[in-house]
Every structure is written in structure tokens, then in C-alpha cells.
Design a protein around this motif. Structure first.
Motif, mmCIF file in Angstrom:
data_model
loop_
_atom_site.group_PDB
_atom_site.id
_atom_site.type_symbol
_atom_site.label_atom_id
_atom_site.label_comp_id
_atom_site.label_asym_id
_atom_site.label_seq_id
_atom_site.Cartn_x
_atom_site.Cartn_y
_atom_site.Cartn_z
ATOM 1 N N SER A 36 0.087 87.662 -54.749
ATOM 2 C CA SER A 36 0.987 87.548 -55.864
ATOM 3 C C SER A 36 -0.072 87.573 -57.030
ATOM 4 C CB SER A 36 1.782 86.218 -55.891
ATOM 5 O OG SER A 36 2.704 86.132 -56.743
ATOM 6 N N HIS A 80 15.421 87.347 -52.937
ATOM 7 C CA HIS A 80 14.124 86.893 -53.440
ATOM 8 C C HIS A 80 12.897 87.169 -52.328
ATOM 9 C CE1 HIS A 80 10.992 84.212 -54.660
ATOM 10 N NE2 HIS A 80 10.605 83.872 -53.529
ATOM 11 N N GLU A 81 11.825 87.627 -53.079
ATOM 12 C CA GLU A 81 10.522 87.994 -52.573
ATOM 13 C C GLU A 81 9.579 87.646 -53.475
ATOM 14 O OE1 GLU A 81 10.031 91.161 -49.695
ATOM 15 O OE2 GLU A 81 12.146 91.853 -50.363
ATOM 16 N N SER A 82 8.364 87.279 -53.035
ATOM 17 C CA SER A 82 7.307 87.281 -54.157
ATOM 18 C C SER A 82 6.014 87.802 -53.624
ATOM 19 C CB SER A 82 7.173 85.800 -54.594
ATOM 20 O OG SER A 82 6.839 85.005 -53.717
ATOM 21 N N GLN A 84 7.377 89.783 -56.949
ATOM 22 C CA GLN A 84 8.354 90.780 -57.034
ATOM 23 C C GLN A 84 8.597 90.978 -58.606
ATOM 24 O OE1 GLN A 84 12.374 88.938 -56.362
ATOM 25 N NE2 GLN A 84 12.743 90.939 -55.112
ATOM 26 N N SER A 96 13.174 97.629 -58.615
ATOM 27 C CA SER A 96 12.308 96.471 -58.361
ATOM 28 C C SER A 96 11.291 96.721 -57.325
ATOM 29 C CB SER A 96 13.290 95.192 -57.851
ATOM 30 O OG SER A 96 13.768 95.570 -56.517
ATOM 31 N N THR A 98 8.163 95.082 -54.546
ATOM 32 C CA THR A 98 7.475 93.602 -53.887
ATOM 33 C C THR A 98 6.220 93.913 -53.362
ATOM 34 O OG1 THR A 98 8.454 93.907 -51.836
ATOM 35 C CG2 THR A 98 9.904 92.877 -53.600
ATOM 36 N N HIS A 99 5.393 92.750 -53.270
ATOM 37 C CA HIS A 99 4.264 92.821 -52.880
ATOM 38 C C HIS A 99 3.177 93.431 -53.048
ATOM 39 C CE1 HIS A 99 6.904 90.440 -49.892
ATOM 40 N NE2 HIS A 99 5.732 89.540 -49.729
#
Length: 112
Positions: A36, A80-82, A84, A96, A98-99
Motif C-alpha cells: 500500500s 474491498h482490497e487495499s 485499491q 479500479s 489493486t495491489h
């Protein structure tokens, strides 16, 4: 250009409503995750270069503002992911990532 951090559901509701007339980008960030931290660095690098000035940029710290993060997930129907990043147009998710996919290059390709 800078991002604005939000911490309340009311702030999120305003951003969500505003996306009907102006595009919005949200970075969901975990302050305890090195992946993150990398995504935040990429977000900042994008904003320091030549960001799309017709978009508002926001940051949500997912651990510190869990209710906001959960409301974003519910309103946009995005798991939800983070980290993101979510690009919102007309009160819907447009894009969107992620990662490790949260990169300046991806942001440039989608937002510029």
C-alpha cells in the motif's frame, strides 16, 4: 496537485454525489502495508506529474476509517482490497486496480 483525505461517511457521500458531475478517484490505503505504501507513492507520483485536472483525488486510510471504506465498497459494489484505486464516474465504478497494479503508468493510461 494533491489528494484530500476523508474520514467520515458524510464526506464520502458528498464525493459520491459529486461524481455525477465531476469524476472522482479514491485511493484506499492501508498504513501498515508495504504494498500500500508503494501504491501511495505511485499515486503521489502521478499527481506530481501531469494529472487530469478535471478529476478530484481522495485518500481513505482503511484501518483508521473502516466505516468509510465499507460504505465505498457497498455503494460501488466493489469488493474491498487495499491498496485499491477506484475511478468513479456518474456514481459508478469506471475503473479500479489493486495491489501492484496501482501504478502511475496505469493511472496515466486510464485518466489522461
Amino acid at each position: 496537485m494533491n489528494w484530500k483525505e476523508i474520514t467520515t461517511i458524510e464526506e464520502w457521500d458528498e464525493i459520491f454525489k459529486k461524481s455525477a458531475t465531476k469524476d472522482q478517484v479514491i485511493l484506499k490505503h492501508s498504513t501498515t502495508c508495504p504494498v500500500s505504501t508503494n501504491a501511495l507513492n505511485e499515486y503521489n507520483a502521478y499527481l506530481e506529474d501531469r494529472p487530469n485536472e478535471n478529476i478530484d483525488y481522495t485518500l481513505v486510510k482503511v484501518r483508521e476509517s473502516r466505516p468509510v471504506s465499507n460504505k465505498i465498497e457497498a455503494d460501488l459494489d466493489v469488493k474491498h482490497e487495499s491498496p485499491q484505486i477506484i475511478y468513479i464516474k456518474d456514481q459508478k465504478k469506471y475503473w479500479s486496480a489493486t495491489h501492484w497494479s496501482v501504478t502511475k503508468a496505469h493511472m496515466n493510461a486510464v485518466m489522461n
